[in-house]
Enzyme design. Structure first.
Site, PDB file in Angstrom:
ATOM      1  N   ASP A 107       0.818  -1.220   0.000  1.00 44.41           N
ATOM      2  CA  ASP A 107       0.000   0.000   0.000  1.00 44.41           C
ATOM      3  C   ASP A 107       0.847   1.263   0.000  1.00 44.41           C
ATOM      4  OD1 ASP A 107      -1.849  -1.959   0.438  1.00 44.41           O
ATOM      5  OD2 ASP A 107      -2.490  -1.238   2.401  1.00 44.41           O
ATOM      6  N   ASP A 195      -3.247   4.964  -2.703  1.00 44.16           N
ATOM      7  CA  ASP A 195      -2.534   3.835  -2.109  1.00 44.16           C
ATOM      8  C   ASP A 195      -1.811   3.116  -3.242  1.00 44.16           C
ATOM      9  OD1 ASP A 195      -3.663   4.413   0.347  1.00 44.16           O
ATOM     10  OD2 ASP A 195      -4.481   2.404   0.676  1.00 44.16           O
ATOM     11  N   HIS A 244      -8.001  -1.135  -3.428  1.00 42.20           N
ATOM     12  CA  HIS A 244      -6.848  -1.884  -3.921  1.00 42.20           C
ATOM     13  C   HIS A 244      -7.258  -2.849  -5.037  1.00 42.20           C
ATOM     14  CE1 HIS A 244      -5.014  -1.091   0.279  1.00 42.20           C
ATOM     15  NE2 HIS A 244      -5.145  -0.007  -0.456  1.00 42.20           N
ATOM     16  N   ASP A 246      -5.540  -5.429  -6.074  1.00 38.89           N
ATOM     17  CA  ASP A 246      -4.867  -6.734  -6.082  1.00 38.89           C
ATOM     18  C   ASP A 246      -5.672  -7.893  -5.493  1.00 38.89           C
ATOM     19  OD1 ASP A 246      -4.523  -5.683  -3.556  1.00 38.89           O
ATOM     20  OD2 ASP A 246      -2.369  -6.054  -3.457  1.00 38.89           O
ATOM     21  N   SER A 297     -10.174  -6.922   5.113  1.00 39.64           N
ATOM     22  CA  SER A 297     -10.315  -7.286   3.700  1.00 39.64           C
ATOM     23  C   SER A 297     -11.390  -8.340   3.510  1.00 39.64           C
ATOM     24  CB  SER A 297      -8.983  -7.801   3.161  1.00 39.64           C
ATOM     25  OG  SER A 297      -7.968  -6.860   3.397  1.00 39.64           O
ATOM     26  N   SER A 298     -11.749  -8.586   2.276  1.00 34.78           N
ATOM     27  CA  SER A 298     -12.800  -9.552   1.957  1.00 34.78           C
ATOM     28  C   SER A 298     -12.194 -10.946   1.764  1.00 34.78           C
ATOM     29  CB  SER A 298     -13.517  -9.121   0.676  1.00 34.78           C
ATOM     30  OG  SER A 298     -12.718  -9.440  -0.445  1.00 34.78           O
ATOM     31  N   CYS A 350      -0.184  -8.226  -1.135  1.00 41.22           N
ATOM     32  CA  CYS A 350      -0.200  -7.075  -0.224  1.00 41.22           C
ATOM     33  C   CYS A 350       1.016  -7.056   0.703  1.00 41.22           C
ATOM     34  CB  CYS A 350      -1.418  -7.124   0.691  1.00 41.22           C
ATOM     35  SG  CYS A 350      -2.996  -7.249  -0.109  1.00 41.22           S
TER      36      CYS A 350
HETATM   37  O1  DAV Z   1     -11.183  -7.582  -1.432  1.00 36.94           O
HETATM   38  O2  DAV Z   1     -11.043  -6.652   0.505  1.00 36.94           O
HETATM   39  C1  DAV Z   1      -8.273  -6.279  -0.268  1.00 36.94           C
HETATM   40  C2  DAV Z   1      -7.022  -5.749  -0.890  1.00 36.94           C
HETATM   41  C3  DAV Z   1      -5.983  -5.532   0.116  1.00 36.94           C
HETATM   42  N1  DAV Z   1      -4.794  -4.948  -0.476  1.00 36.94           N
HETATM   43  C4  DAV Z   1     -10.651  -6.803  -0.656  1.00 36.94           C
HETATM   44  C5  DAV Z   1      -9.460  -6.037  -1.120  1.00 36.94           C
END
Ligand code: DAV
Length: 366
Positions: A107, A195, A244, A246, A297-298, A350
Site C-alpha cells: 500500500d 494507495d 486496492h 490486487d 479485507s474480503s 499485499c
Molecule cells: O477484497 O477486501 C483487499 C485488498 C488488500 N490490499 C478486498 C481487497
C-alpha cells in the site's frame, strides 16, 4: 555498486522483495477515511487499540513462512523497521490518536523501474508509515547509484479531503453499490491521494483503481509525473468497498489476468485487454465464506497471489480452489500458510513490495 532496484510489472522473475512485519500493529481509531471501509456489521466498528499480542506473533509467523519460500527460491528478502505505532501523531493540519502498522508494504511503496515512491495515502493513521521503510530506502540509495528515492506530494488530509458523514451506519449494501457505480467515493478531489496497491503496473501502462483510497486527481498527477507511461483509470462497480486492485484484477503472466467475478470490470475498460489478445479469466471461488477475525479485507484475498515468475505463483495454503485453477492455467503453485496475516492488511501480494524483477519496460498494449 550494483543494480538493486528495478521492476516494471508483477510477473517478471522476482529477485528481491520487501516483506512487512506485524510488530506493534494497531487497529486505528476511526477517522474520516477509515470508517468508510469498515463494514457496518464488522466487530471492529468503534473499537481501536493494540492488536492482541498472540495475533501479532501468529501473523509474524505467517510472514516468516513466506520469507522461507522466497529465500528457498533464491529471492533476497528485506524487512522494514517497525515504529511504536500506538503513538499519537500530528501535523499542522490534523491530529490522530495513533498510527497503524507496517503491513502491508504494497500500500505504501510503488516501484516503477529504478524508482521506489512512497505513496500519498488517504488514511491519516498511515501518514508516517513510510518511516518504517526509510532505512531500506537509504540502503538502496547507498548501494545502487541509479536508484531514485522518491516521496509523492504529501496530502494535507484536512477535513476538506473527505466527504463528511458520507456513509452513515444506516447505509445499505445496495446504496454502497450505487455510489460505487457512480464513482462517488469518500475522498474529495482537493489533492492527489492514492494507495500504491491501487496501481497495477504493466510496463508502459499503469491501470489505477478509482475507489475509496485513490482519487481522480491522483491519476492526473501520475500522468504528468510519468509522461512516458499511459495511465488508465479502472473501476469495479460490483465492489461495495472498492480498495486496492490486487484482490480484483490480477495478472499472472503476459496475456493472462484473473478477474474477480463479483466486481465487474466495465466492458469499455476490458476492451484494451481483449484488443491485445489478453485472456481475462474469472477467478476461482474463495475457500472461505468469512474473512478471519479483525480483518479489513474480503474473502477475495484468495486471489491475492504473489507471482515469482511467469510460471510460478505463491497462493495461500487454504485456498484450494484458487490453487487448482492456477494449476490448470499452467502455473506451478507454491502454497504458503498466510491466512493469519490477513487481519494485518492483506494476502501474499499485499504483504510484499517489489524491489527487483528481471526484465524491462515493455509495451503490452501497442
Ligand atoms: O477484497 O477486501 C483487499 C485488498 C488488500 N490490499 C478486498 C481487497
Amino acid at each position: 555498486m550494483a543494480k538493486i532496484v528495478s521492476s516494471w510489472n508483477d510477473w517478471d522473475p522476482l529477485k528481491r522483495v520487501i516483506v512487512g512485519r506485524c510488530d506493534n500493529s494497531m487497529i486505528p481509531p476511526e477517522e474520516p477515511a477509515t470508517s468508510e471501509k469498515v463494514p457496518v456489521d464488522s466487530e471492529m466498528r468503534g473499537m481501536w487499540g493494540l492488536r492482541p499480542l498472540a495475533t501479532v506473533e501468529r501473523g509474524n509467523e505467517c510472514l516468516e513462512n513466506l520469507v522461507k519460500i522466497l529465500e528457498d527460491h533464491g529471492v533476497v528478502v528485506d524487512r522494514p523497521t517497525p515504529l511504536q505505532w500506538n503513538q499519537a501523531i500530528g501535523t499542522p493540519d490534523f491530529r490522530n490518536d495513533s498510527m497503524m502498522t507496517c503491513m502491508p508494504p504494497r500500500d505504501i511503496l510503488l516501484t516503477i523501474g529504478n524508482e521506489i515512491m512512497a505513496s500519498a495515502n488517504s488514511f491519516r493513521c498511515r501518514y508516517f508509515e513510510y518511516l518504517a521503510y526509510w532505512p531500506l530506502m537509504k540502503q538502496y540509495f547507498d548501494e545502487d547509484p541509479e536508484f531514485k528515492w522518491t516521496q509523492a506530494p504529501r496530502p494535507r488530509l484536512t477535513d476538506a479531503s473527505y466527504k463528511h458523514n458520507y456513509y452513515d451506519e444506516k447505509i445499505s449494501l445496495e446504496e454502497r453499490l450505487v455510489r460505487t457505480a457512480n464513482k462517488d467515493f469518500v475522498t474529495t478531489e482537493v489533492e492527489p491521494m492514492w494507495d500504491a496497491a491501487d496501481v497495477m503496473r504493466m510496463g508502459k501502462d499503469l491501470f489505477i483503481q478509482h475507489g475509496l483510497t485513490t482519487n481522480r486527481t491522483a491519476m492526473e498527477w501520475f500522468q504528468r509525473y510519468y509522461p512516458e507511461l499511459r495511465v488508465h483509470a479502472v473501476n469495479f462497480p460490483g465492489d461495495p468497498y472498492p480498495i486496492h486492485i490486487d484482490a480484483t484484477f490480477v495478472p499472472l503472466r503476459p496475456g493472462l489476468i484473473i478477474n474477480n467475478p463479483q466486481r465487474h470490470l466495465p466492458e469499455e475498460q476490458r476492451a484494451i485487454f481483449e484488443a491485445n489478445d489478453w485472456q481475462i479469466v474469472d477467478a476461482a471461488q474463495p475457500a472461505h465464506t468469512e474473512p478471519p477475525a479483525l480483518c479489513y479485507s474480503s474473502v477475495w484475498l484468495s486471489m491475492n497471489c504473489l507471482v515469482l515468475d511467469p510460471k510460478t505463483v505463491i497462493v495461500e495454503a487454504s485456498e484450494v480452489y484458487q490453487q487448482e485453477q492456477m494449476d490448470k492455467l499452467g502455473m506451478n503453485v507454491l502454497p504458503c500458510d498466510l491466512r493469519d496475516a490477513y487481519p494485518f492488511g492483506g494476502g501474499l501480494h499485499c504483504s510484499t513490495a517489489d524491489v527487483y524483477r528481471e526484465g524491462t519496460c515493455e509495451d503490452y498494449f501497442p
